[in-house]
Scaffold this active site. Structure first.
Site, PDB file in Angstrom:
ATOM      1  N   ASN A   1      24.673  22.635  16.566  1.00 25.77           N
ATOM      2  CA  ASN A   1      25.658  21.528  17.471  1.00 25.77           C
ATOM      3  C   ASN A   1      24.583  20.379  17.862  1.00 25.77           C
ATOM      4  OD1 ASN A   1      28.461  22.982  17.571  1.00 25.77           O
ATOM      5  ND2 ASN A   1      27.411  24.580  18.589  1.00 25.77           N
TER       6      ASN A   1
ATOM      7  N   LYS B   1      28.821  20.512   8.144  1.00 30.65           N
ATOM      8  CA  LYS B   1      28.319  22.008   8.276  1.00 30.65           C
ATOM      9  C   LYS B   1      28.138  22.242   7.172  1.00 30.65           C
ATOM     10  CE  LYS B   1      31.043  22.881  12.345  1.00 30.65           C
ATOM     11  NZ  LYS B   1      31.920  22.026  12.440  1.00 30.65           N
TER      12      LYS B   1
ATOM     13  N   GLU C   1      23.949  28.570  16.319  1.00 25.29           N
ATOM     14  CA  GLU C   1      25.001  28.938  16.267  1.00 25.29           C
ATOM     15  C   GLU C   1      24.546  30.323  15.141  1.00 25.29           C
ATOM     16  OE1 GLU C   1      29.279  27.689  17.297  1.00 25.29           O
ATOM     17  OE2 GLU C   1      27.826  27.377  18.940  1.00 25.29           O
TER      18      GLU C   1
ATOM     19  N   PHE D   1      48.771  31.998  26.107  1.00 23.16           N
ATOM     20  CA  PHE D   1      47.326  30.362  26.477  1.00 23.16           C
ATOM     21  C   PHE D   1      47.719  29.527  26.534  1.00 23.16           C
ATOM     22  CE2 PHE D   1      44.584  34.621  25.501  1.00 23.16           C
ATOM     23  CZ  PHE D   1      43.904  33.950  26.489  1.00 23.16           C
TER      24      PHE D   1
ATOM     25  N   GLU E   1      33.785  29.503   4.189  1.00 23.61           N
ATOM     26  CA  GLU E   1      33.377  30.637   4.968  1.00 23.61           C
ATOM     27  C   GLU E   1      33.813  32.152   4.658  1.00 23.61           C
ATOM     28  OE1 GLU E   1      29.917  29.691   7.398  1.00 23.61           O
ATOM     29  OE2 GLU E   1      31.636  30.564   8.497  1.00 23.61           O
TER      30      GLU E   1
ATOM     31  N   GLU F   1      26.385  27.308  12.189  1.00 28.87           N
ATOM     32  CA  GLU F   1      26.115  25.469  12.173  1.00 28.87           C
ATOM     33  C   GLU F   1      25.395  25.814  13.423  1.00 28.87           C
ATOM     34  OE1 GLU F   1      30.315  25.340  13.609  1.00 28.87           O
ATOM     35  OE2 GLU F   1      30.333  24.419  15.128  1.00 28.87           O
TER      36      GLU F   1
END
Length: 660
Positions: A292, A118, A277, A350, A202, A290
């Site tokens: 993919n 990245k 993205e 979750f 970032e 980034e």
């Protein structure tokens, strides 16, 4: 042209089934690979051939390059499709496939390396004029240097692994005190997931939208984009709902983002399917995140609005054919939305879930505009070894409201029973004002978690559902309908933590009268097909689905599903939590053990971490005391409920841990 005729799919689950489906249409033979845990999985059954490649853990099977290449050699496969996840963005794997004389259905190893890192990718994008968010991309990885750079950038910021994706190796930092732990956790997780602990920093664009562009390029120098997907609905940087097109992207914005995405692909000589993205701020400025270098989980929404088969394109481009269309030929029609049905409990943070699927019949929901991609069947065992994704339900409508309505209806027609899942939560999010008004940001679901949003409180069965469950118990025997009588009796039922006493009076005509606290309901039951129940309550006939699994009744009325079981009316032995015993909350792998025998611990102190289905779960001390036994080592698999640590708890702490 590059000829091949048999494709080995180096993956599992729904994506393996998806690739097999298209390969068969195109006339290619397929080879599945499987681990111990996946021996009976649908992708094994659907492929023309299948090869066992190792143990249940991904490192012993789906990440075992030598085993995958040997499977190709054994079967004569001459091409490899990596799917997504696992080795799909591993340049070394792609290079090994080609070195062994096979065709890799994906970009070149060089392009993967250029975009897979990245930090390196962002440097390339900045050189190509693609807008990027501020960050640190340096090679100096000492914790002190990373901390210094983080302080320069300010907060909030993301600590991110330069390799991989899917939210792994990523931590959100909001203050200086959080930096050291975030760096350590991100490095550890990145090494475990991708074999590379290199990090980048970032600056986080808060309250943004996550919008990605699907690109395709061929070996003849052509590259196009297929519009955008909006993946803003996510929690902990894991995508939950995706849609195409984005409800906030204008034609001009689509053209600008598409142009930048194509420029990104051309900058590295890309060939195949890829996704660029972007994060979009409140002013609709977009910034590169980034790329993919693979097919995305959410690719079906693009297929639904374009009419293109992206897997077919991947295969054709790998065979040397040019792109089948030009940019001007790409038209978006209608609106498509996808939800990810996962084995996780939204009402318990979750937490990942395991177990056996008792009922799953997607064919009952299929109709115009509905597509379901899955890799499970009734009887499938959901294990802790892989991603919790079980199925994707996709709806296509003439507009966004149409797609939402169709999707919620399809979900209600095909609930998954037997394993806790996020089905009702997904339906509730789709119906929320935040989603319907396109007002979500990438932080919305996490804010709901922090603020006790009602949609994240465990749904409870209403009185009608309790009565229906009691009626089913009254009429249903162990292996089928049991003879009924006129006698009335008390039935004690439990659902989660609630217990109700209901008095049931079955008759000879399929009717059951259920009484509770002076109120009565008479229900007529009509079993139309296996597990499908029509019931009449107060003059209205409705439908429900149910499965008896052991002593448990799994029942769904629409998208809502509950589990009931009969309990004894007599007092039970007190089963208060024991602070001296630390039990694994789920089946998974011990990723960290922070204590040893003899250590003193304080209440609330972190003791160990269990990793399952891409999620880390920390266990803490419920009281102050001393460690007297540790039963698991780092790297070992533990079962749900297994005793992993024993403590000698101070009496004051033990007393304080008792429930009233």
């Amino acid at each position: 042209m590059t000829g091949f005729s048999k494709i080995l799919i180096a993956n599992r689950g729904e994506i393996a089934c998806r690739i097999i489906r298209t390969a068969r249409v195109l006339g290619y033979q397929t080879v599945a690979v499987y681990s111990d845990a996946d021996r009976l999985s649908p992708h094994v059954e659907q492929a023309d051939e299948a090869v066992h490649i190792g143990g249940s853990a991904a490192a012993d099977s789906y990440l075992n390059v030598e085993a995958l290449l040997e499977a190709a050699r054994k079967t004569g496969a001459d091409a490899v499709h990596p799917g997504y996840g696992f080795l799909s963005e591993n340049a070394s794997f792609a290079r090994s496939v080609v070195d062994h004389g096979l065709v890799f259905i994906g970009p070149s190893a060089d392009a993967m390396e250029a975009m897979g890192d990245k930090a390196r990718a962002k440097r390339r994008m900045m050189a190509a004029g693609v807008p990027c968010a501020p960050g640190y991309l340096g090679e100096e990885q000492a914790s002190q240097r990373l901390t210094e750079e983080a302080l320069k950038l300010g907060f909030p910021l993301l600590v991110k692994a330069v390799a991989g994706g899917g939210g792994r190796g990523m931590r959100l930092v909001r203050s200086a005190s959080e930096i050291p732990q975030a760096i350590a956790d991100a490095q550890r997780e990145a090494r475990s997931s991708f074999g590379d602990g290199t990090l980048m920093l970032e600056r986080l664009i808060e309250n943004g939208r996550h919008i990605e562009i699907q690109i395709f390029a061929d070996a003849h120098g052509q590259a196009i984009h297929l519009g955008e997907r909006d993946c803003t609905a996510q929690r902990r940087r894991q995508k939950v709902i995706e849609e195409a097109p984005s409800p906030v992207v204008s034609v001009a914005m689509r053209e600008a983002m598409g142009k930048d995405a194509v420029a990104a692909a051309l900058a590295v000589g890309y060939c195949g399917a890829g996704t660029v993205e972007f994060i979009v701020d409140a002013q609709f400025n977009h910034y590169f995140l980034e790329m993919n270098t693979r097919l995305q989980v959410e690719h079906p929404v693009t297929e639904m609005v374009t009419g293109f088969d992206l897997v077919a394109w991947q295969i054709q481009i790998a065979a040397g054919r040019p792109l089948p269309v030009q940019q001007a030929d790409v038209q978006l029609s209608g609106h498509a939305i996808e939800v990810r049905l996962c084995a996780e409990d939204p009402y318990a943070g979750f937490a990942p879930q395991t177990g056996t699927i008792c009922r799953w019949r997607p064919q009952e929901a299929l109709q115009s505009g509905i597509r379901i991609d899955d890799g499970i069947v009734e009887g499938s065992i959901v294990s802790p070894f892989y991603d919790p994704l079980m199925a994707k339900i996709i709806a296509h409508g003439h507009d966004r409201d149409d797609a939402i309505r169709r999707l919620r209806t399809a979900m209600a027609k095909t609930p998954l029973l037997g394993v806790r899942n996020n089905g009702q939560f997904l339906s509730d999010v789709l119906n929320s004002s935040h989603f319907r008004d396109s007002a979500m940001t990438t932080a919305t679901l996490d804010q709901w978690l922090e603020n006790d949003e009602p949609l994240l409180r465990r749904p409870q069965p209403d009185d009608d559902v309790w009565c229906l469950a009691a009626a089913v118990f009254a009429m249903q025997g162990g292996a089928g309908w049991r003879p009924v009588g006129v006698a009335s009796y008390d039935l004690f039922l439990r659902c989660d933590s609630s217990v109700r006493n209901l008095r049931v009076s079955p008759d000879h005509n399929g009717r059951v009268t259920v009484a509770r606290e002076g109120a009565e309901r008479t229900i007529r039951l009509d079993l139309r097909a296996e597990g499908r129940l029509h019931y009449d309550m107060e003059g209205v006939t409705r439908q429900a689905l149910f499965v008896m699994s052991g002593e448990n009744l799994h029942m769904a009325t629409g998208v809502a599903s509950f589990v009931f079981h009969e309990v004894s009316p007599f007092p039970q032995v007190d089963t208060k939590s024991d602070a001296a015993q630390v039990l694994a909350p789920v089946a998974g792998k011990v990723s960290q053990m922070l204590v040893a025998v003899g250590d003193s611990v304080t209440e609330g102190q972190a003791l160990m971490c269990v990793e399952a289905m891409k999620m880390e779960m920390w266990l803490t001390a419920q009281g102050a005391g001393q460690v007297v036994a540790v039963h698991s080592l780092v790297g070992e698999q533990v079962m749900s409920g297994a005793l992993v640590i024993e403590l000698r708890v101070h009496e004051a702490s033990q007393a304080g841990s008792s429930e009233p």
